[in-house]
Design a protein around this motif. Structure first.
Motif, PDB file in Angstrom:
ATOM      1  N   LEU A 169       0.881  -1.466   0.005  1.00  0.00           N
ATOM      2  CA  LEU A 169       0.087   0.140  -0.095  1.00  0.00           C
ATOM      3  C   LEU A 169       0.838   1.267  -0.103  1.00  0.00           C
ATOM      4  CD1 LEU A 169      -2.592  -1.006   2.790  1.00  0.00           C
ATOM      5  CD2 LEU A 169      -3.023  -0.912   0.273  1.00  0.00           C
ATOM      6  N   ARG A 170       2.198   1.168   0.362  1.00  0.00           N
ATOM      7  CA  ARG A 170       3.075   2.464   0.468  1.00  0.00           C
ATOM      8  C   ARG A 170       2.780   3.247  -0.629  1.00  0.00           C
ATOM      9  NH1 ARG A 170       7.974   3.604   3.316  1.00  0.00           N
ATOM     10  NH2 ARG A 170       8.148   1.077   3.926  1.00  0.00           N
ATOM     11  N   GLU A 171       3.011   2.914  -1.981  1.00  0.00           N
ATOM     12  CA  GLU A 171       2.852   3.442  -3.218  1.00  0.00           C
ATOM     13  C   GLU A 171       1.431   3.725  -3.741  1.00  0.00           C
ATOM     14  OE1 GLU A 171       5.531   5.136  -3.931  1.00  0.00           O
ATOM     15  OE2 GLU A 171       6.662   4.015  -2.530  1.00  0.00           O
ATOM     16  N   SER A 172       0.556   3.175  -3.232  1.00  0.00           N
ATOM     17  CA  SER A 172      -0.693   3.113  -3.675  1.00  0.00           C
ATOM     18  C   SER A 172      -1.253   4.820  -3.567  1.00  0.00           C
ATOM     19  CB  SER A 172      -1.596   2.540  -2.717  1.00  0.00           C
ATOM     20  OG  SER A 172      -2.903   2.477  -3.040  1.00  0.00           O
ATOM     21  N   PRO A 173      -1.918   5.288  -4.654  1.00  0.00           N
ATOM     22  CA  PRO A 173      -2.249   6.594  -4.751  1.00  0.00           C
ATOM     23  C   PRO A 173      -2.985   7.036  -3.366  1.00  0.00           C
ATOM     24  CG  PRO A 173      -2.623   5.638  -6.847  1.00  0.00           C
ATOM     25  CD  PRO A 173      -2.172   4.429  -5.840  1.00  0.00           C
ATOM     26  N   GLY A 174      -4.103   6.288  -3.139  1.00  0.00           N
ATOM     27  CA  GLY A 174      -5.002   6.570  -1.933  1.00  0.00           C
ATOM     28  C   GLY A 174      -4.041   6.530  -0.544  1.00  0.00           C
ATOM     29  N   PHE A 175      -2.812   6.293  -0.567  1.00  0.00           N
ATOM     30  CA  PHE A 175      -2.201   6.527   0.739  1.00  0.00           C
ATOM     31  C   PHE A 175      -1.190   7.583   0.807  1.00  0.00           C
ATOM     32  CE2 PHE A 175      -3.843   2.771   1.918  1.00  0.00           C
ATOM     33  CZ  PHE A 175      -3.520   2.406   3.456  1.00  0.00           C
ATOM     34  N   GLN A 176      -1.132   8.496  -0.299  1.00  0.00           N
ATOM     35  CA  GLN A 176      -0.243   9.520  -0.611  1.00  0.00           C
ATOM     36  C   GLN A 176      -0.922  10.953   0.125  1.00  0.00           C
ATOM     37  OE1 GLN A 176       2.634   8.768  -1.615  1.00  0.00           O
ATOM     38  NE2 GLN A 176       1.693   6.822  -1.820  1.00  0.00           N
ATOM     39  N   PRO A 177      -0.131  11.597   0.655  1.00  0.00           N
ATOM     40  CA  PRO A 177      -0.697  12.836   1.427  1.00  0.00           C
ATOM     41  C   PRO A 177      -1.030  13.794   0.716  1.00  0.00           C
ATOM     42  CG  PRO A 177       1.474  12.202   2.505  1.00  0.00           C
ATOM     43  CD  PRO A 177       1.198  11.318   1.308  1.00  0.00           C
ATOM     44  N   LYS A 178      -2.299  14.388   0.745  1.00  0.00           N
ATOM     45  CA  LYS A 178      -2.794  15.330  -0.239  1.00  0.00           C
ATOM     46  C   LYS A 178      -3.741  16.221   0.682  1.00  0.00           C
ATOM     47  CE  LYS A 178      -3.513  11.809  -3.491  1.00  0.00           C
ATOM     48  NZ  LYS A 178      -4.599  11.047  -4.591  1.00  0.00           N
ATOM     49  N   PRO A 179      -2.833  16.995   1.594  1.00  0.00           N
ATOM     50  CA  PRO A 179      -3.659  18.054   2.357  1.00  0.00           C
ATOM     51  C   PRO A 179      -4.463  18.921   1.487  1.00  0.00           C
ATOM     52  CG  PRO A 179      -1.346  18.485   2.365  1.00  0.00           C
ATOM     53  CD  PRO A 179      -1.348  17.136   1.578  1.00  0.00           C
ATOM     54  N   THR A 180      -5.469  19.434   1.985  1.00  0.00           N
ATOM     55  CA  THR A 180      -6.279  20.509   1.343  1.00  0.00           C
ATOM     56  C   THR A 180      -6.632  21.691   2.296  1.00  0.00           C
ATOM     57  OG1 THR A 180      -8.434  19.229   2.082  1.00  0.00           O
ATOM     58  CG2 THR A 180      -7.540  18.835   0.112  1.00  0.00           C
ATOM     59  N   ALA A 181      -7.467  22.541   2.043  1.00  0.00           N
ATOM     60  CA  ALA A 181      -7.880  23.884   2.687  1.00  0.00           C
ATOM     61  C   ALA A 181      -8.559  23.180   3.985  1.00  0.00           C
ATOM     62  CB  ALA A 181      -8.460  24.814   2.116  1.00  0.00           C
ATOM     63  N   LYS A 182      -9.088  22.071   3.912  1.00  0.00           N
ATOM     64  CA  LYS A 182     -10.080  21.422   5.029  1.00  0.00           C
ATOM     65  C   LYS A 182      -9.162  20.996   6.252  1.00  0.00           C
ATOM     66  CE  LYS A 182     -12.206  18.402   3.040  1.00  0.00           C
ATOM     67  NZ  LYS A 182     -13.314  17.358   2.706  1.00  0.00           N
ATOM     68  N   ASP A 183      -7.841  20.551   5.942  1.00  0.00           N
ATOM     69  CA  ASP A 183      -6.980  19.913   6.600  1.00  0.00           C
ATOM     70  C   ASP A 183      -6.401  21.114   7.580  1.00  0.00           C
ATOM     71  OD1 ASP A 183      -7.455  17.491   5.896  1.00  0.00           O
ATOM     72  OD2 ASP A 183      -6.147  17.769   4.232  1.00  0.00           O
ATOM     73  N   LYS A 184      -6.800  21.542   8.672  1.00  0.00           N
ATOM     74  CA  LYS A 184      -6.497  22.746   9.479  1.00  0.00           C
ATOM     75  C   LYS A 184      -5.182  22.572   9.932  1.00  0.00           C
ATOM     76  CE  LYS A 184     -11.318  23.984  10.048  1.00  0.00           C
ATOM     77  NZ  LYS A 184     -11.888  23.205   9.274  1.00  0.00           N
ATOM     78  N   GLY A 185      -4.440  23.682  10.009  1.00  0.00           N
ATOM     79  CA  GLY A 185      -3.172  23.533  10.952  1.00  0.00           C
ATOM     80  C   GLY A 185      -3.471  23.751  12.314  1.00  0.00           C
ATOM     81  N   PHE A 186      -2.383  23.745  12.939  1.00  0.00           N
ATOM     82  CA  PHE A 186      -2.373  23.782  14.768  1.00  0.00           C
ATOM     83  C   PHE A 186      -3.176  24.823  15.307  1.00  0.00           C
ATOM     84  CE2 PHE A 186      -0.579  25.368  18.503  1.00  0.00           C
ATOM     85  CZ  PHE A 186      -0.988  24.352  19.360  1.00  0.00           C
ATOM     86  N   PHE A 187      -3.002  26.364  14.906  1.00  0.00           N
ATOM     87  CA  PHE A 187      -3.619  27.214  15.223  1.00  0.00           C
ATOM     88  C   PHE A 187      -5.259  27.297  14.986  1.00  0.00           C
ATOM     89  CE2 PHE A 187       0.841  28.600  15.128  1.00  0.00           C
ATOM     90  CZ  PHE A 187       1.006  29.069  16.553  1.00  0.00           C
ATOM     91  N   GLU A 188      -5.409  26.807  13.623  1.00  0.00           N
ATOM     92  CA  GLU A 188      -6.860  26.659  13.332  1.00  0.00           C
ATOM     93  C   GLU A 188      -7.526  25.894  14.062  1.00  0.00           C
ATOM     94  OE1 GLU A 188      -4.441  26.931  11.255  1.00  0.00           O
ATOM     95  OE2 GLU A 188      -4.828  28.766  10.062  1.00  0.00           O
ATOM     96  N   ARG A 189      -6.906  24.604  14.323  1.00  0.00           N
ATOM     97  CA  ARG A 189      -7.607  23.789  15.215  1.00  0.00           C
ATOM     98  C   ARG A 189      -7.773  24.153  16.660  1.00  0.00           C
ATOM     99  NH1 ARG A 189      -3.685  20.093  12.948  1.00  0.00           N
ATOM    100  NH2 ARG A 189      -2.670  20.200  14.775  1.00  0.00           N
ATOM    101  N   VAL A 190      -6.864  24.721  17.335  1.00  0.00           N
ATOM    102  CA  VAL A 190      -7.164  25.522  18.486  1.00  0.00           C
ATOM    103  C   VAL A 190      -8.068  26.643  18.500  1.00  0.00           C
ATOM    104  CG1 VAL A 190      -6.099  27.199  20.308  1.00  0.00           C
ATOM    105  CG2 VAL A 190      -4.642  25.126  19.354  1.00  0.00           C
ATOM    106  N   LYS A 191      -8.214  27.132  17.553  1.00  0.00           N
ATOM    107  CA  LYS A 191      -9.422  28.168  17.365  1.00  0.00           C
ATOM    108  C   LYS A 191     -10.650  27.539  17.041  1.00  0.00           C
ATOM    109  CE  LYS A 191     -10.850  32.342  14.627  1.00  0.00           C
ATOM    110  NZ  LYS A 191     -10.535  33.174  13.336  1.00  0.00           N
ATOM    111  N   GLU A 192     -10.797  26.538  16.550  1.00  0.00           N
ATOM    112  CA  GLU A 192     -12.076  25.673  16.205  1.00  0.00           C
ATOM    113  C   GLU A 192     -12.524  25.129  17.621  1.00  0.00           C
ATOM    114  OE1 GLU A 192     -12.213  21.760  14.326  1.00  0.00           O
ATOM    115  OE2 GLU A 192     -13.154  22.887  12.599  1.00  0.00           O
TER     116      GLU A 192
END
Length: 376
Positions: free
Chosen positions: A349-372
């Motif tokens: 599964l290592r090279e499987s396309p579904g297992f590759q990181p694909k962060p988007t705007a929905k994947d909030k960073g640390f500060f956004e998570r604290v605010k939320e």
């Protein structure tokens, strides 16, 4: 009848210093003093009201509690200040006699003195105990019984008029000087100003006729109390000699650590670990509540450090303003001890396309998570 703001009663600003508060109280107390207004019930009530206000504002802990909670502070303010039916005249002269200066009162041993017309009533000293509460007891309130060892009037102890001062609590002396005779008034050295001495001591009692005794004190703890809060139970401290006013019992709150929940004010926090498969496909997990359990849904594709908010599942607010929330912090567990078969499956599964990181705007960073987390 609604209680007035103690700052308004004394006519001081909320940022007034301790000295300004003391001066303001002395002014009000002298103005409405019963000896200056004999038979005037309105003046007596204002005198009591000023004493109630001063009892709160002269004590840094009580003042901070009032500034935060107002008249509805948990456990009241101890003594008489905005608690129960208010202070009586003996309470006032016992606690604040030294404010009035010479001729109006004094201070001294034990918890304090009150004086009217010479002899003084003494107040017993306060006792301080620490009480540990579980998170469940804090959430629901609790009725506890505390064993305390306190001074009580011994059975058989009797008091009589002091022979030195004749019960006045003061000794007058006349001295001859080059200017003529001068009269001085001092506190009686025999009775310490109380006006009474022990005429008969109970077996095992001290010089004041008091003995140490273990007593059980029932306490009703309100829900939502916090570490370090102090509840005052009036009259449950050490007894005073000669029929004086008992001191208070000061109960300081301590919290026992919960094995799964961490407290932050009225909010609770819990960390739940899930495996990679559950994070990818979604799952139902069980989380602890205070006194129970709840099931929460892990959505497919949940990232580590995601926070779920369960509204109203925290602790009650001590000032009766609703409940806090439970925040569930999701941590994706990375396996560290894999078998050959498991490693082989993951290698596929290592090279499987579904297992590759694909962060988007929905994947909030640390500060956004604290605010939320702390937002609405």
């Amino acid at each position: 009848m609604s209680k007035r703001d103690p700052y308004e009663v004394l006519g001081v600003d909320r940022k007034a210093s301790a000295e300004d508060i003391k001066k303001a109280y002395r002014k009000q107390a002298i103005k409405h003093h019963p000896d200056k207004n004999p038979g005037d019930k309105a003046a007596e009530e204002k005198f009591k009201e000023a004493a109630n206000a001063y009892e709160i504002l002269s004590d840094s802990e009580k003042r901070a509690k009032y500034d935060r909670f107002g008249h509805n502070a948990p456990g009241g303010f101890g003594g008489g200040g905005y608690h129960g039916g208010g202070m009586n005249m003996d309470d006032i002269f016992s606690q604040f006699g030294d404010i009035f200066g010479e001729g109006f009162g004094g201070g001294g041993a034990f918890g304090g003195f009150g004086q009217r017309g010479g002899s003084r009533s003494v107040k017993g000293s306060n006792l301080r105990v620490r009480l540990k509460l579980t998170l469940e007891e804090i959430a629901h309130g609790a009725e506890k019984k505390i064993k305390v060892t306190k001074l009580v009037r011994g059975k058989g102890s009797e008091y009589g008029k002091c022979a030195t001062c004749g019960g006045n609590g003061q000794v007058r002396r006349v001295q001859s000087t080059f200017l003529g005779q001068m009269q001085t008034v001092t506190t009686c050295p025999t009775c310490g100003g109380i006006g009474q001495t022990v005429s008969k001591r109970a077996p095992g009692s001290d010089e004041h006729g008091l003995v140490r005794e273990e007593v059980v004190v029932p306490i009703k703890m309100p829900a939502g109390v916090e570490e370090g809060m102090q509840l005052n139970i009036s009259g449950m401290g050490n007894d005073a000699p000669a029929g004086g006013i008992p001191g208070d019992l000061l109960v300081v709150i301590e919290e026992e650590a919960h094995p799964e929940l961490r407290r932050d004010g009225a909010n609770l926090h819990h960390e739940v670990f899930i495996n990679v498969v559950d994070a990818a496909l979604g799952a139902k997990v069980e989380v602890p509540l205070v006194g129970g359990k709840a099931k929460v849904t892990i959505e497919p594709g949940t990232q580590s450090n995601h926070v779920l908010r369960l509204k109203g599942k925290g602790l009650p607010s001590v000032n009766h303003r609703g409940h806090g929330d439970l925040f569930v912090h999701v941590a994706v567990w990375t396996p560290t001890d894999l078998s050959k078969e498991e490693k082989a499956a993951l290698e596929k599964l290592r090279e499987s396309p579904g297992f590759q990181p694909k962060p988007t705007a929905k994947d909030k960073g640390f500060f956004e998570r604290v605010k939320e987390m702390f937002g609405n």
